[in-house]
Every structure is written in structure tokens, then in C-alpha cells.
Design a protein around this motif. Structure first.
Motif, mmCIF file in Angstrom:
data_model
loop_
_atom_site.group_PDB
_atom_site.id
_atom_site.type_symbol
_atom_site.label_atom_id
_atom_site.label_comp_id
_atom_site.label_asym_id
_atom_site.label_seq_id
_atom_site.Cartn_x
_atom_site.Cartn_y
_atom_site.Cartn_z
ATOM 1 N N CYS A 4 0.852 -1.186 0.000
ATOM 2 C CA CYS A 4 0.000 0.000 0.000
ATOM 3 C C CYS A 4 0.891 1.239 0.000
ATOM 4 O O CYS A 4 1.798 1.353 0.831
ATOM 5 C CB CYS A 4 -0.917 -0.003 1.213
ATOM 6 S SG CYS A 4 -1.925 1.479 1.362
ATOM 7 N N PRO A 5 0.652 2.182 -0.904
ATOM 8 C CA PRO A 5 1.511 3.364 -0.966
ATOM 9 C C PRO A 5 1.345 4.294 0.228
ATOM 10 O O PRO A 5 2.241 5.084 0.534
ATOM 11 C CB PRO A 5 1.089 4.055 -2.268
ATOM 12 C CG PRO A 5 -0.267 3.549 -2.561
ATOM 13 C CD PRO A 5 -0.341 2.177 -1.960
ATOM 14 N N ALA A 6 0.244 4.194 0.942
ATOM 15 C CA ALA A 6 0.007 5.077 2.079
ATOM 16 C C ALA A 6 0.565 4.520 3.389
ATOM 17 O O ALA A 6 1.267 5.215 4.120
ATOM 18 C CB ALA A 6 -1.487 5.355 2.227
ATOM 19 N N CYS A 7 0.264 3.236 3.681
ATOM 20 C CA CYS A 7 0.657 2.692 4.982
ATOM 21 C C CYS A 7 1.756 1.639 4.900
ATOM 22 O O CYS A 7 2.328 1.262 5.913
ATOM 23 C CB CYS A 7 -0.563 2.109 5.692
ATOM 24 S SG CYS A 7 -1.301 0.682 4.874
ATOM 25 N N GLY A 8 2.033 1.113 3.696
ATOM 26 C CA GLY A 8 3.093 0.127 3.545
ATOM 27 C C GLY A 8 2.673 -1.293 3.842
ATOM 28 O O GLY A 8 3.495 -2.209 3.802
ATOM 29 N N GLU A 9 1.395 -1.537 4.110
ATOM 30 C CA GLU A 9 0.918 -2.879 4.396
ATOM 31 C C GLU A 9 0.994 -3.733 3.132
ATOM 32 O O GLU A 9 0.703 -3.268 2.036
ATOM 33 C CB GLU A 9 -0.525 -2.826 4.893
ATOM 34 C CG GLU A 9 -1.079 -4.161 5.296
ATOM 35 C CD GLU A 9 -2.482 -4.056 5.876
ATOM 36 O OE1 GLU A 9 -3.141 -5.108 5.967
ATOM 37 O OE2 GLU A 9 -2.920 -2.947 6.222
ATOM 38 N N LEU A 10 1.391 -5.004 3.288
ATOM 39 C CA LEU A 10 1.464 -5.926 2.159
ATOM 40 C C LEU A 10 0.099 -6.565 1.937
ATOM 41 O O LEU A 10 -0.505 -7.090 2.867
ATOM 42 C CB LEU A 10 2.510 -7.003 2.404
ATOM 43 C CG LEU A 10 3.954 -6.525 2.406
ATOM 44 C CD1 LEU A 10 4.887 -7.674 2.737
ATOM 45 C CD2 LEU A 10 4.329 -5.917 1.071
ATOM 46 N N LEU A 11 -0.368 -6.499 0.689
ATOM 47 C CA LEU A 11 -1.693 -6.997 0.340
ATOM 48 C C LEU A 11 -1.605 -7.823 -0.931
ATOM 49 O O LEU A 11 -0.702 -7.628 -1.738
ATOM 50 C CB LEU A 11 -2.646 -5.817 0.087
ATOM 51 C CG LEU A 11 -2.700 -4.736 1.151
ATOM 52 C CD1 LEU A 11 -3.235 -3.452 0.572
ATOM 53 C CD2 LEU A 11 -3.578 -5.202 2.282
ATOM 54 N N PRO A 37 0.452 1.269 -6.146
ATOM 55 C CA PRO A 37 1.041 0.328 -5.193
ATOM 56 C C PRO A 37 2.281 -0.328 -5.787
ATOM 57 O O PRO A 37 2.355 -0.585 -6.985
ATOM 58 C CB PRO A 37 -0.063 -0.687 -4.948
ATOM 59 C CG PRO A 37 -1.045 -0.500 -6.029
ATOM 60 C CD PRO A 37 -0.879 0.870 -6.577
ATOM 61 N N LYS A 38 3.246 -0.591 -4.942
ATOM 62 C CA LYS A 38 4.504 -1.193 -5.367
ATOM 63 C C LYS A 38 4.365 -2.715 -5.343
ATOM 64 O O LYS A 38 3.877 -3.290 -4.376
ATOM 65 C CB LYS A 38 5.610 -0.741 -4.410
ATOM 66 C CG LYS A 38 6.987 -1.211 -4.775
ATOM 67 C CD LYS A 38 7.983 -0.655 -3.769
ATOM 68 C CE LYS A 38 9.368 -1.178 -4.033
ATOM 69 N NZ LYS A 38 10.311 -0.716 -3.011
ATOM 70 N N TYR A 39 4.774 -3.367 -6.441
ATOM 71 C CA TYR A 39 4.738 -4.825 -6.519
ATOM 72 C C TYR A 39 5.960 -5.378 -5.804
ATOM 73 O O TYR A 39 7.088 -5.007 -6.100
ATOM 74 C CB TYR A 39 4.706 -5.282 -7.975
ATOM 75 C CG TYR A 39 4.658 -6.781 -8.127
ATOM 76 C CD1 TYR A 39 3.532 -7.498 -7.760
ATOM 77 C CD2 TYR A 39 5.750 -7.481 -8.622
ATOM 78 C CE1 TYR A 39 3.478 -8.870 -7.896
ATOM 79 C CE2 TYR A 39 5.702 -8.855 -8.760
ATOM 80 C CZ TYR A 39 4.575 -9.539 -8.389
ATOM 81 O OH TYR A 39 4.523 -10.904 -8.505
ATOM 82 N N ILE A 40 5.738 -6.278 -4.875
ATOM 83 C CA ILE A 40 6.807 -6.870 -4.075
ATOM 84 C C ILE A 40 6.890 -8.353 -4.405
ATOM 85 O O ILE A 40 5.904 -9.074 -4.348
ATOM 86 C CB ILE A 40 6.531 -6.716 -2.562
ATOM 87 C CG1 ILE A 40 6.292 -5.268 -2.183
ATOM 88 C CG2 ILE A 40 7.650 -7.332 -1.742
ATOM 89 C CD1 ILE A 40 7.503 -4.386 -2.252
ATOM 90 N N ILE A 41 8.075 -8.814 -4.763
ATOM 91 C CA ILE A 41 8.300 -10.239 -4.985
ATOM 92 C C ILE A 41 8.921 -10.801 -3.710
ATOM 93 O O ILE A 41 10.016 -10.400 -3.330
ATOM 94 C CB ILE A 41 9.250 -10.480 -6.176
ATOM 95 C CG1 ILE A 41 8.663 -9.902 -7.447
ATOM 96 C CG2 ILE A 41 9.547 -11.961 -6.348
ATOM 97 C CD1 ILE A 41 9.600 -9.936 -8.629
ATOM 98 N N PRO A 42 8.215 -11.693 -3.025
ATOM 99 C CA PRO A 42 8.794 -12.264 -1.811
ATOM 100 C C PRO A 42 10.013 -13.117 -2.137
ATOM 101 O O PRO A 42 9.989 -13.917 -3.060
ATOM 102 C CB PRO A 42 7.671 -13.112 -1.223
ATOM 103 C CG PRO A 42 6.666 -13.258 -2.289
ATOM 104 C CD PRO A 42 6.897 -12.198 -3.315
ATOM 105 N N ALA A 43 11.073 -12.900 -1.404
ATOM 106 C CA ALA A 43 12.307 -13.657 -1.614
ATOM 107 C C ALA A 43 12.208 -15.009 -0.914
ATOM 108 O O ALA A 43 11.731 -15.109 0.201
ATOM 109 C CB ALA A 43 13.496 -12.884 -1.067
#
Length: 74
Positions: A4-11, A37-43
């Protein structure tokens, strides 16, 4: 996963429900204000990869035994 660009929660996806309950804004308003929103690839480290390989439900031996049993039924 998206951050989330506002709170940083992963969704799994940035939804209107999250935006309305946490930020009191619609999804489009939140994106306009904070950006997409930023796309995060879990390592996945090597230990986790090895564990995934080891706990697979169907192993090669199981497959080979089933094939041999099918051949013997003919």
C-alpha cells in the motif's frame, strides 16, 4: 504481493475495502494522492526452496510405483 503506498501494508491486491477502512478514501483517490502500489516479490531463500522440494506430495518413487502397478494389471 502489493505494498500500500500510504501505509506500507502488504496486500494481495489494493482494494477499495482496504482504502476505505484504513485511509477513508477510494482506491482511485489513494492512488492519485500517493501513487500506484509497489509490486513486491517475496524472496525465497535456499532453505525454504529445499523444504518445498522435500515436502512435495507426489515424489518420483510414488509415480514410478503407480506406473509399474498399472503395467502389471494388463
Amino acid at each position: 504481493m502489493f505494498q500500500c503506498p500510504a501505509c506500507g501494508e502488504l496486500l494481495e491486491a489494493l482494494t477499495n475495502v482496504h482504502c476505505r477502512t484504513h485511509h477513508r478514501a477510494s482506491r482511485t483517490e489513494l492512488i492519485a494522492r500517493y501513487g500506484t502500489p509497489k509490486y513486491i516479490i517475496p524472496a525465497v531463500n535456499r532453505d525454504v526452496q529445499r523444504w518445498i522440494r522435500d515436502v512435495q506430495v507426489i515424489k518420483r518413487l510414488d509415480f514410478d510405483l503407480a506406473q509399474a502397478a498399472a503395467r502389471n494389471q494388463r
